[in-house]
Design a protein around this motif. Structure first.
Motif, short mmCIF file in Angstrom:
data_model
loop_
_atom_site.label_atom_id
_atom_site.label_comp_id
_atom_site.label_asym_id
_atom_site.label_seq_id
_atom_site.Cartn_x
_atom_site.Cartn_y
_atom_site.Cartn_z
N GLU A 74 0.83 -1.21 0.00
CA GLU A 74 0.00 0.00 0.00
C GLU A 74 0.87 1.26 0.00
N SER A 75 1.94 1.24 0.75
CA SER A 75 2.82 2.42 0.81
C SER A 75 3.39 2.73 -0.57
N ASP A 76 3.83 1.70 -1.28
CA ASP A 76 4.38 1.90 -2.63
C ASP A 76 3.30 2.44 -3.57
N ASN A 77 2.12 1.83 -3.52
CA ASN A 77 1.01 2.28 -4.38
C ASN A 77 0.68 3.74 -4.11
N TRP A 78 0.56 4.06 -2.84
CA TRP A 78 0.19 5.43 -2.46
C TRP A 78 1.25 6.42 -2.94
N ALA A 79 2.52 6.12 -2.65
CA ALA A 79 3.59 7.05 -3.01
C ALA A 79 3.56 7.34 -4.51
N ILE A 80 3.48 6.29 -5.30
CA ILE A 80 3.63 6.47 -6.76
C ILE A 80 2.37 7.06 -7.39
N LYS A 81 1.20 6.47 -7.07
CA LYS A 81 -0.04 7.02 -7.65
C LYS A 81 -0.32 8.41 -7.08
N GLY A 82 -0.06 8.56 -5.79
CA GLY A 82 -0.34 9.84 -5.12
C GLY A 82 0.47 10.97 -5.72
#
Ligand code: PLP
Length: 388
Positions: A74-82
């Motif tokens: 989730e952290s990776d997803n959030w960082a990149i998409k965010g």
């Protein structure tokens, strides 16, 4: 041996007894919802904030720069998409590497559907990014560089300080997936100019499905989950209080005297690497000899299949891995090993052994006794060896 020898600490780790002890009250009597106002709830809120302080301290961040998530993915997803969605007016180009975890690679692939362009940096034979390749890849419209701190398969540690410096000079956000690095090597987000950092509890003797994303104050990022006002309205959903407490305790223990604790793990790792290279002919060490995680051993044994080695090790009570846990079950060799330039046949013969503070000299000795026999047995049956 009737005991299990656990050598798959990059997949997950044994939870520390101290961590369980810290979590227990929040699984029993301290069950208040941190968003409520009575004192039972305030205890939960206090526990979350004290854990936030521990996580921040571990990477030299400020507590208000730490957001709890459900883990590294989730952290990776959030960082990149965010970052992508909040900054697309500035540009739609992202730079990453071709040895990232799938949590990063698949997120980047998903963003292509929204018109983002992604450059995948190659790595050198030792699994480390070439800084000149990074400089060449930067464009006017680059908004994010995402390079993992240390690789989950081969343990290679990237030149994070140099990457951070370049990103800062160019005004590009820098995210690092530090899931395998936090609690294993010292990290200072300020010294390294990191804007976003992903970490995960279960890789450092904490609970599963809990992690955090460090977001430097001032970074423009959109939120991942929409709903209630938790995590300063950035990550909605009632907090997983027991696991947040567990992550705080686990990171506190993992980062305490980190260099001292590493000495023992590095010693075991080197005995294992040297022993395997000495005792088993046609063995290749994957990843850099020096710039590698304290507990990581990754080798390829020519002419045989990693999966067969795993089965035979399992019969002897040893837990290990061939490639990453997330890709096992697939017949394709690991994308990381292929990125090093290894041939498919050789990459298929990989074995990853990852150590933790719970491993002993005895474990390593046992492995060095049984592995040469296992490899020999499999080579005796291998059609590949007979062709040579
Ligand atoms: N990133 C890396 C480098 C990892 O090794 C892993 C897990 O294997 C993840 C991300 C995903 O973390 P989690 O299992 O907490 O979702």
């Amino acid at each position: 041996m009737d005991k299990t020898i656990y050598l798959d600490n990059a997949a997950t780790t044994k939870i520390d007894k101290e961590v369980i002890k810290a979590m227990l009250p929040y699984l029993t009597d301290q069950y208040g919802n941190p968003s409520s106002i009575y004192s039972l709830a305030r205890e939960s809120k206090k526990a979350i904030e004290s854990s936030r302080e521990e996580v921040a301290k571990a990477i030299n961040a400020k507590p208000n720069e730490i957001y709890f998530t459900s883990g590294g993915t989730e952290s990776d997803n959030w960082a990149i998409k965010g970052i992508a969605f909040a900054n697309e007016n500035k540009g739609k180009h992202i730079i990453t590497t071709n040895i990232e975890h799938h949590a990063v690679l698949h997120t980047c692939k998903y963003l292509k559907k929204y018109g983002f362009e992604v450059t995948y940096l190659p790595v050198k034979e030792n699994g480390i990014v070439d800084i000149n390749e990074l400089r060449k890849a930067i464009r006017e419209d680059t908004i994010l560089i995402s390079v993992m701190f240390a690789n989950n398969e081969i343990g290679s540690i990237q030149p994070i300080k140099e990457i951070g410096k370049i990103a800062k000079e160019k005004g590009i956000y820098f995210h690092t997936d530090a899931v395998q690095a936090v609690g294993k090597i010292p990290i200072d987000v300020n010294e390294l100019n990191i804007d976003l950092l992903s970490l995960s509890g279960h890789k450092l003797h904490g609970p599963k499905s809990i992690g955090a994303l460090y977001i430097k104050n001032g970074v423009k990022i959109s939120n991942m989950l929409h709903g209630g006002g938790q995590e300063r309205k950035m990550r909605a959903g009632t907090e997983n209080v027991p696991s947040i407490v567990g992550l705080g305790k686990a990171i506190e223990i993992a980062t305490e005297n980190i260099n001292e604790k590493n000495e023992k793990i590095i010693e075991l790792r080197d005995i294992l690497i040297n022993g395997l290279l000495e005792k088993i002919p046609d063995t290749i060490l994957n990843g850099d000899r020096e710039k590698r995680l304290p507990g990581n051993v990754n080798v390829c044994f020519k002419y045989i299949e990693g999966e067969s080695i795993l089965l035979m090790l399992d019969m002897k009570g040893v837990c290990a891995s061939s490639g990453s846990a997330c890709t096992s079950g697939s017949l394709e060799p690991s994308h990381v090993l292929l990125a090093l330039g290894l041939e498919h046949e050789i990459a298929h013969g990989s074995l990853r052994l990852t150590l933790s503070k719970y491993n002993t000299q005895k474990d390593v000795k046992y492995l060095l006794e049984i592995l040469p026999e296992i490899v020999q047995k499999l080579r005796d049956m291998s059609p590949l060896i007979n062709q040579n």
